[in-house]
Design a protein around this motif. Structure first.
Motif, PDB file in Angstrom:
ATOM      1  N   PRO A   9       0.814  -1.224   0.000  1.00 49.68           N
ATOM      2  CA  PRO A   9       0.000   0.000   0.000  1.00 49.68           C
ATOM      3  C   PRO A   9       0.842   1.265   0.000  1.00 49.68           C
ATOM      4  O   PRO A   9       0.498   2.239  -0.687  1.00 49.68           O
ATOM      5  CB  PRO A   9      -0.802  -0.121   1.295  1.00 49.68           C
ATOM      6  CG  PRO A   9      -0.862  -1.556   1.570  1.00 49.68           C
ATOM      7  CD  PRO A   9       0.426  -2.121   1.079  1.00 49.68           C
ATOM      8  N   PHE A  13       0.732   4.070  -2.781  1.00 51.35           N
ATOM      9  CA  PHE A  13       0.422   5.448  -2.375  1.00 51.35           C
ATOM     10  C   PHE A  13       1.453   6.422  -2.911  1.00 51.35           C
ATOM     11  O   PHE A  13       1.101   7.470  -3.459  1.00 51.35           O
ATOM     12  CB  PHE A  13       0.363   5.537  -0.851  1.00 51.35           C
ATOM     13  CG  PHE A  13       0.234   6.932  -0.332  1.00 51.35           C
ATOM     14  CD1 PHE A  13      -0.985   7.578  -0.364  1.00 51.35           C
ATOM     15  CD2 PHE A  13       1.331   7.602   0.164  1.00 51.35           C
ATOM     16  CE1 PHE A  13      -1.110   8.860   0.097  1.00 51.35           C
ATOM     17  CE2 PHE A  13       1.220   8.895   0.629  1.00 51.35           C
ATOM     18  CZ  PHE A  13      -0.010   9.524   0.601  1.00 51.35           C
ATOM     19  N   GLY A  17       0.351   8.980  -5.649  1.00 51.00           N
ATOM     20  CA  GLY A  17       0.396  10.348  -5.144  1.00 51.00           C
ATOM     21  C   GLY A  17       1.328  11.222  -5.958  1.00 51.00           C
ATOM     22  O   GLY A  17       1.015  12.373  -6.255  1.00 51.00           O
ATOM     23  N   ALA A  20      -0.376  12.053  -9.133  1.00 56.42           N
ATOM     24  CA  ALA A  20      -1.459  13.012  -8.928  1.00 56.42           C
ATOM     25  C   ALA A  20      -0.918  14.421  -8.774  1.00 56.42           C
ATOM     26  O   ALA A  20      -1.414  15.368  -9.408  1.00 56.42           O
ATOM     27  CB  ALA A  20      -2.278  12.618  -7.694  1.00 56.42           C
ATOM     28  N   PHE A  44      -7.877  13.146 -11.667  1.00 58.16           N
ATOM     29  CA  PHE A  44      -9.114  12.567 -11.137  1.00 58.16           C
ATOM     30  C   PHE A  44      -8.999  11.057 -11.004  1.00 58.16           C
ATOM     31  O   PHE A  44      -9.429  10.476 -10.003  1.00 58.16           O
ATOM     32  CB  PHE A  44     -10.290  12.902 -12.060  1.00 58.16           C
ATOM     33  CG  PHE A  44     -10.735  14.324 -11.984  1.00 58.16           C
ATOM     34  CD1 PHE A  44     -10.423  15.097 -10.885  1.00 58.16           C
ATOM     35  CD2 PHE A  44     -11.478  14.884 -12.991  1.00 58.16           C
ATOM     36  CE1 PHE A  44     -10.829  16.403 -10.805  1.00 58.16           C
ATOM     37  CE2 PHE A  44     -11.888  16.187 -12.918  1.00 58.16           C
ATOM     38  CZ  PHE A  44     -11.566  16.954 -11.827  1.00 58.16           C
ATOM     39  N   VAL A  47      -6.883  10.170  -8.048  1.00 58.92           N
ATOM     40  CA  VAL A  47      -7.602  10.383  -6.788  1.00 58.92           C
ATOM     41  C   VAL A  47      -8.619   9.265  -6.564  1.00 58.92           C
ATOM     42  O   VAL A  47      -8.825   8.819  -5.432  1.00 58.92           O
ATOM     43  CB  VAL A  47      -8.280  11.775  -6.809  1.00 58.92           C
ATOM     44  CG1 VAL A  47      -9.194  11.941  -5.624  1.00 58.92           C
ATOM     45  CG2 VAL A  47      -7.235  12.855  -6.784  1.00 58.92           C
ATOM     46  N   LEU A  50      -6.839   6.478  -5.051  1.00 65.47           N
ATOM     47  CA  LEU A  50      -6.580   6.742  -3.631  1.00 65.47           C
ATOM     48  C   LEU A  50      -7.821   6.498  -2.790  1.00 65.47           C
ATOM     49  O   LEU A  50      -7.738   5.987  -1.669  1.00 65.47           O
ATOM     50  CB  LEU A  50      -6.096   8.187  -3.459  1.00 65.47           C
ATOM     51  CG  LEU A  50      -4.746   8.505  -4.093  1.00 65.47           C
ATOM     52  CD1 LEU A  50      -4.413   9.962  -3.893  1.00 65.47           C
ATOM     53  CD2 LEU A  50      -3.665   7.655  -3.494  1.00 65.47           C
ATOM     54  N   PHE A  51      -9.004   6.850  -3.328  1.00 61.68           N
ATOM     55  CA  PHE A  51     -10.247   6.580  -2.597  1.00 61.68           C
ATOM     56  C   PHE A  51     -10.435   5.090  -2.386  1.00 61.68           C
ATOM     57  O   PHE A  51     -10.805   4.649  -1.295  1.00 61.68           O
ATOM     58  CB  PHE A  51     -11.448   7.129  -3.363  1.00 61.68           C
ATOM     59  CG  PHE A  51     -11.587   8.620  -3.312  1.00 61.68           C
ATOM     60  CD1 PHE A  51     -10.882   9.351  -2.385  1.00 61.68           C
ATOM     61  CD2 PHE A  51     -12.426   9.279  -4.174  1.00 61.68           C
ATOM     62  CE1 PHE A  51     -10.997  10.718  -2.321  1.00 61.68           C
ATOM     63  CE2 PHE A  51     -12.554  10.643  -4.125  1.00 61.68           C
ATOM     64  CZ  PHE A  51     -11.845  11.369  -3.195  1.00 61.68           C
ATOM     65  N   MET A  53      -8.218   2.850  -2.208  1.00 65.69           N
ATOM     66  CA  MET A  53      -7.264   2.374  -1.214  1.00 65.69           C
ATOM     67  C   MET A  53      -7.774   2.566   0.201  1.00 65.69           C
ATOM     68  O   MET A  53      -7.378   1.846   1.116  1.00 65.69           O
ATOM     69  CB  MET A  53      -5.939   3.128  -1.354  1.00 65.69           C
ATOM     70  CG  MET A  53      -4.999   2.555  -2.380  1.00 65.69           C
ATOM     71  SD  MET A  53      -3.520   3.553  -2.434  1.00 65.69           S
ATOM     72  CE  MET A  53      -2.731   3.075  -0.914  1.00 65.69           C
ATOM     73  N   GLN A  54      -8.623   3.566   0.415  1.00 66.91           N
ATOM     74  CA  GLN A  54      -9.063   3.882   1.774  1.00 66.91           C
ATOM     75  C   GLN A  54     -10.444   3.337   2.067  1.00 66.91           C
ATOM     76  O   GLN A  54     -11.219   3.965   2.788  1.00 66.91           O
ATOM     77  CB  GLN A  54      -9.056   5.390   1.971  1.00 66.91           C
ATOM     78  CG  GLN A  54      -7.668   5.922   2.042  1.00 66.91           C
ATOM     79  CD  GLN A  54      -7.681   7.402   2.226  1.00 66.91           C
ATOM     80  OE1 GLN A  54      -8.298   8.116   1.478  1.00 66.91           O
ATOM     81  NE2 GLN A  54      -7.011   7.863   3.243  1.00 66.91           N
ATOM     82  N   LYS A  55     -10.784   2.207   1.505  1.00 65.18           N
ATOM     83  CA  LYS A  55     -12.067   1.552   1.757  1.00 65.18           C
ATOM     84  C   LYS A  55     -13.243   2.436   1.392  1.00 65.18           C
ATOM     85  O   LYS A  55     -14.290   2.383   2.025  1.00 65.18           O
ATOM     86  CB  LYS A  55     -12.185   1.137   3.225  1.00 65.18           C
ATOM     87  CG  LYS A  55     -11.330  -0.050   3.607  1.00 65.18           C
ATOM     88  CD  LYS A  55     -11.704  -0.465   4.998  1.00 65.18           C
ATOM     89  CE  LYS A  55     -10.661  -1.352   5.619  1.00 65.18           C
ATOM     90  NZ  LYS A  55     -10.613  -2.673   5.108  1.00 65.18           N
ATOM     91  N   ALA A  56     -13.080   3.286   0.384  1.00 63.97           N
ATOM     92  CA  ALA A  56     -14.199   4.117  -0.069  1.00 63.97           C
ATOM     93  C   ALA A  56     -14.480   3.747  -1.517  1.00 63.97           C
ATOM     94  O   ALA A  56     -14.374   4.583  -2.422  1.00 63.97           O
ATOM     95  CB  ALA A  56     -13.882   5.593   0.079  1.00 63.97           C
TER      96      ALA A  56
ATOM     97  N   LEU B  10      -0.545  15.134   1.059  1.00 60.75           N
ATOM     98  CA  LEU B  10      -0.860  15.012  -0.366  1.00 60.75           C
ATOM     99  C   LEU B  10      -2.016  15.936  -0.724  1.00 60.75           C
ATOM    100  O   LEU B  10      -1.941  16.691  -1.699  1.00 60.75           O
ATOM    101  CB  LEU B  10      -1.220  13.560  -0.681  1.00 60.75           C
ATOM    102  CG  LEU B  10      -1.680  13.308  -2.107  1.00 60.75           C
ATOM    103  CD1 LEU B  10      -0.504  13.387  -3.041  1.00 60.75           C
ATOM    104  CD2 LEU B  10      -2.367  11.968  -2.231  1.00 60.75           C
ATOM    105  N   HIS B  51     -11.627   7.245   6.899  1.00 63.92           N
ATOM    106  CA  HIS B  51     -10.895   6.002   7.095  1.00 63.92           C
ATOM    107  C   HIS B  51     -10.262   5.955   8.481  1.00 63.92           C
ATOM    108  O   HIS B  51     -10.291   4.934   9.160  1.00 63.92           O
ATOM    109  CB  HIS B  51      -9.816   5.879   6.023  1.00 63.92           C
ATOM    110  CG  HIS B  51      -9.103   4.570   6.028  1.00 63.92           C
ATOM    111  ND1 HIS B  51      -9.709   3.404   5.665  1.00 63.92           N
ATOM    112  CD2 HIS B  51      -7.839   4.248   6.362  1.00 63.92           C
ATOM    113  CE1 HIS B  51      -8.853   2.414   5.767  1.00 63.92           C
ATOM    114  NE2 HIS B  51      -7.709   2.895   6.190  1.00 63.92           N
ATOM    115  N   GLN B  59     -17.397  10.061   3.789  1.00 63.87           N
ATOM    116  CA  GLN B  59     -17.714   9.611   2.425  1.00 63.87           C
ATOM    117  C   GLN B  59     -19.012  10.234   1.937  1.00 63.87           C
ATOM    118  O   GLN B  59     -19.128  10.615   0.766  1.00 63.87           O
ATOM    119  CB  GLN B  59     -17.801   8.094   2.407  1.00 63.87           C
ATOM    120  CG  GLN B  59     -16.484   7.453   2.752  1.00 63.87           C
ATOM    121  CD  GLN B  59     -16.529   5.957   2.611  1.00 63.87           C
ATOM    122  OE1 GLN B  59     -17.399   5.413   1.956  1.00 63.87           O
ATOM    123  NE2 GLN B  59     -15.575   5.301   3.223  1.00 63.87           N
TER     124      GLN B  59
END
Lengths: 225, 100
Positions: A9, A13, A17, A20, A44, A47, A50-51, A53-56, B10, B51, B59
């Motif tokens: 991870p 990242f 990053g 981006a 975009f 990003v 990245l979302f 990656m963060q469980k979103a 970032l 998170h 979210q």
């Protein structure tokens, strides 16, 4: 091998990053708006990664659909509609570009002083809520046959469902307001973007538009004759 | 997984780039793109804290911000087109009729 899996991870990242940040700098630096728009698309997409990656996951999907799909098409449409090459705009930087860099430096220094390492340290992470849904489902009762009973079940790895639960229960009113907002924005965009030549506008309209109106009139006369 | 400081830095960097772009560029379309960049940086921030805290609010807010960004882009681009029809220019410095 295990070490590599653990640090994966972080590697992703750093790579995403860097891409981006670099592409966002290129958005600002490119002279041609088409190039800017394409680098914005790259930002975009990074990003969105990245979302995810963060469980979103749901937000990542929305990011790809709405930003990369909708807004970028809108931008590219307008860039193509406005013929940028014929603009008499030789200077790219505005009159106060020095002040702009100064403000940017100040804001960045503010961020660096605020985000010292360890300020928001993660002692007791609790990430279960992000993608877990607890439900009651109706089942046939085992004690008294013929009647309905309830069973509590817990499902994991359902981020979209968790977001939907929050969106349609706790945030129902903001959700409806957002739909109203979109309606108003749509009507506003149509009304503002509509083209009509009134008597006042005809005086201030640029030449190409008057020429087009003139041509349309000639075509109409030729057709009726 | 990187610590939350890395995510915040970032997002701060992208936000700063967008802010500088809004101030220094003269092309209106690019200025609008830079505003989208800033909104995206804020979204990274919100998702990072969501998170970190294990709560879904970040979210949900991100989804609302994306909605508002879509509406803002539509209206802003319509204004730019109308201004271009009136002035044949999308220069920020020339659209200063409203100043006091």
């Amino acid at each position: 091998m295990e070490q590599l899996t653990a640090s994966m991870p972080l590697i992703v990242f750093v790579m995403i990053g860097t891409v981006a940040v670099a592409s966002s700098i290129l958005v600002v630096a490119m002279r041609n708006p088409v190039h800017s728009a394409l680098f914005l698309l790259l930002t975009f997409l990074c990003v969105a990664v990245l979302f995810v990656m963060q469980k979103a996951e749901f937000v990542g999907a929305v990011q790809v659909l709405v930003y990369a799909g909708g807004i970028m098409v809108l931008f590219l449409f307008v860039v193509m509609l406005i013929n940028v090459r014929h603009l008499p705009d030789e200077r790219v930087l505005s009159n106060f570009w020095k002040g702009g860099f100064l403000v940017g430096l100040a804001v960045f220094a503010l961020f660096v002083t605020m985000v010292r390492p360890g300020v928001y340290h993660d002692e007791n992470p609790n990430k279960s809520k992000l993608s877990t849904v607890r439900d009651r489902v109706a089942i046939n009762s085992t004690k008294n046959p013929g009647r309905l009973g309830h069973k509590r079940i817990t499902r994991h790895n359902v981020n979209s469902e968790a977001v939907a639960n929050a969106l349609y229960t706790d945030y129902l009113v903001p959700f409806e307001v957002a739909s109203l907002f979109l309606l108003v924005a749509m009507i506003g965009a149509i009304v503002i973007g509509k083209r009509e030549l009134s008597a006042v506008e005809e005086e201030t309209a640029p030449d190409y538009m008057l020429a087009r109106v003139e041509t349309e009139r000639e075509i109409k006369e030729a057709m009726s004759a | 997984m990187p610590e939350i400081d890395a995510w915040l830095m970032l997002s701060g960097t992208i936000f700063t780039v967008g802010l500088v772009g809004v101030i220094i560029r003269r092309n209106m379309i690019t200025v609008l793109m830079c505003i989208e960049l800033m909104l995206n940086a804020v979204n990274i921030n919100l998702v990072a804290f969501s998170h970190r805290l294990g709560s879904l609010e970040g979210q949900v807010f991100t989804i609302f911000i994306i909605t508002v960004a879509a509406g803002e882009a539509a209206v802003g681009l319509a204004i730019i087109i109308q201004l271009y029809r009136l002035r044949s220019s999308i220069n920020v410095d020339e659209a200063r009729e409203l100043n006091g």
